[in-house]
Design a protein around this motif. Structure first.
Motif: not given
Length: 436
Positions: A308-317
């Motif tokens: 439901g949010g705006k397109p947002t790049p993300a990376v994690g572990f």
């Protein structure tokens, strides 16, 4: 003792090392050391701490992780709220909850964030060594960053954590790397996989047949030995990746190469959640039997929009803490002892008020002091002092107190002499204890 209540199977107590137990689970001192190391390492990379609820709406994980993942289909602890009928779930992982919090609070309004959290997760599965129904996880996320530079930095940060924990990359743990591409590339690969597995339908097990049309990519992650040859010959996603995707992947690889970090490209590495795209990685070990993955993650640029949010790049572990600490125990790596600096030996309980004033002054000066309590002879108290691991015994004897003094006896250096220190000037000799 037949009426004694016990912990739920697969949910464990973390106890001090002084408490004997048969299961050989890591004690609380090892946990404290790990958490202290994590705070130090992540702080150096600019990551900030956050906390999210343990209970979330069930829909968050169904939408975020994928309806046909093992977690959603088989492993979640879900229930109906008796107050309002809401469908709720004990979180099986942390990323979806963090993204929900970011969207709900518009947390990225002022720009990207580097975040981390640590706490319990819950999955209903068969308990075994390194795999529990309540397990603790370190979760690290870089949100709002699109470039391969952050992918590489995140992986290198894990290497830094291994180094500070005493793990040797290449010997104790190793890195596996892959790219899952973008949705259009995965769709083309998906169609090729379905056609391939349909042509070999008679070789598929029940789980693979069930997933054939809903999530064929997950068939590549099967643990069934009978399917391994079939999976190895399946169409590779790498053959469907476009120039932009390969450019991102090659930039990550170039950064890791420049940093001298060895890795293996594993085209069958798909991870367990549907939200991943582009870079995915796992840190694996051969020292824990079948539970070989100790850390895994990757990029998930579509999850914000999915929730439901705006397109947002993300990376994690995510990093399984119990499994990692078991690995450290298995390898018998050196771990700093958690011991007080001093142990207070109190000869006469009547002197306790004066003793407590001195001990509080030492603690105010930053000295960890453990006081002997509930009486006992001097010999027994010295035995306890030695067992505590303290560097010094503070002996509050009648003669010393009559002079306004306390005797400071070194416990770890037989050649060092005992000395008297004034009770009226604790701050001065506290500095000596701290730097001894």
């Amino acid at each position: 003792m037949t009426n004694v209540l016990k912990a739920i199977k697969g949910m464990n107590d973390i106890l001090p090392g002084s408490v004997p137990r048969k299961d050989k689970l890591p004690d609380s001192a090892l946990w404290q050391w790990f958490e202290t190391t994590v705070r130090s390492v992540l702080g150096r990379y600019g990551y900030q701490y956050l906390l999210t609820p343990i209970v979330e709406p069930t829909a968050l994980f169904v939408r975020g992780l994928g309806e046909v993942t093992d977690i959603v289909e088989k492993e979640m602890y879900s229930f109906t709220d008796a107050m309002n009928g809401d469908q709720l779930t004990l979180r099986p992982e942390a990323t979806a909850g963090i993204v929900r919090a970011m969207v709900e609070h518009n947390a990225l309004y002022n720009g990207p964030l580097r975040l981390w959290t640590l706490g319990p997760m819950f999955r209903h599965e068969r308990p075994q060594k390194g795999r529990y129904r309540q397990f603790n996880q370190l979760d690290v996320e870089a949100l709002g960053f699109a470039g391969p530079d952050v992918d590489a930095e995140l992986i290198l940060m894990v290497r830094r954590l291994w180094q500070e924990l005493g793990l040797v990359v290449g010997q104790h743990v190793r890195l596996e790397l892959n790219s899952l591409g973008q949705p259009t590339e995965r769709q083309a690969h998906r169609e090729a996989l379905i056609a391939y597995f349909e042509a070999h339908a008679e070789q598929l097990d029940e789980d693979a047949r069930r997933r054939l049309h809903s999530n064929p990519l997950r068939i590549l992650d099967t643990k069934n030995p009978a399917l391994q040859a079939l999976v190895e010959a399946a169409p590779s996603l790498m053959d469907f990746l476009g120039a932009e995707t390969l450019g991102h992947f090659n930039a990550v690889r170039a950064a890791l190469d420049a940093a001298g970090l060895a890795y293996r490209i594993n085209p069958r590495l798909v991870r367990g959640m549907d939200y991943y795209n582009l870079t995915v990685f796992e840190w694996v070990t051969d020292h824990l039997g079948s539970q070989g993955t100790v850390c895994g993650g990757g990029r998930y640029d579509g999850l914000f929009e999915q929730l439901g949010g705006k397109p947002t790049p993300a990376v994690g572990f995510g990093l399984g803490i119990e499994r990692l600490l078991l690995l450290i125990q298995e390898l018998a790596l050196p771990v700093p002892a958690v011991s007080p600096t001093a142990y207070a030996v109190v000869a006469d309980p009547a002197s306790l008020p004066q003793v407590l004033v001195t001990l509080e002054a030492l603690r105010a000066a930053g000295i960890a002091v453990q006081m002997h309590a509930s009486g006992g002879g001097i010999k027994a108290q010295f035995k306890k002092a030695d067992a505590s691991g303290a560097a010094f015994a503070l002996v509050f004897g009648a003669d010393e107190l009559a002079q306004g003094m306390v005797a400071v006896k070194p416990l770890r250096d037989a050649a060092a002499a005992q000395s008297l220190k004034p009770l009226a000037d604790v701050a001065t000799w506290a500095h000596e204890l701290r730097n001894a």
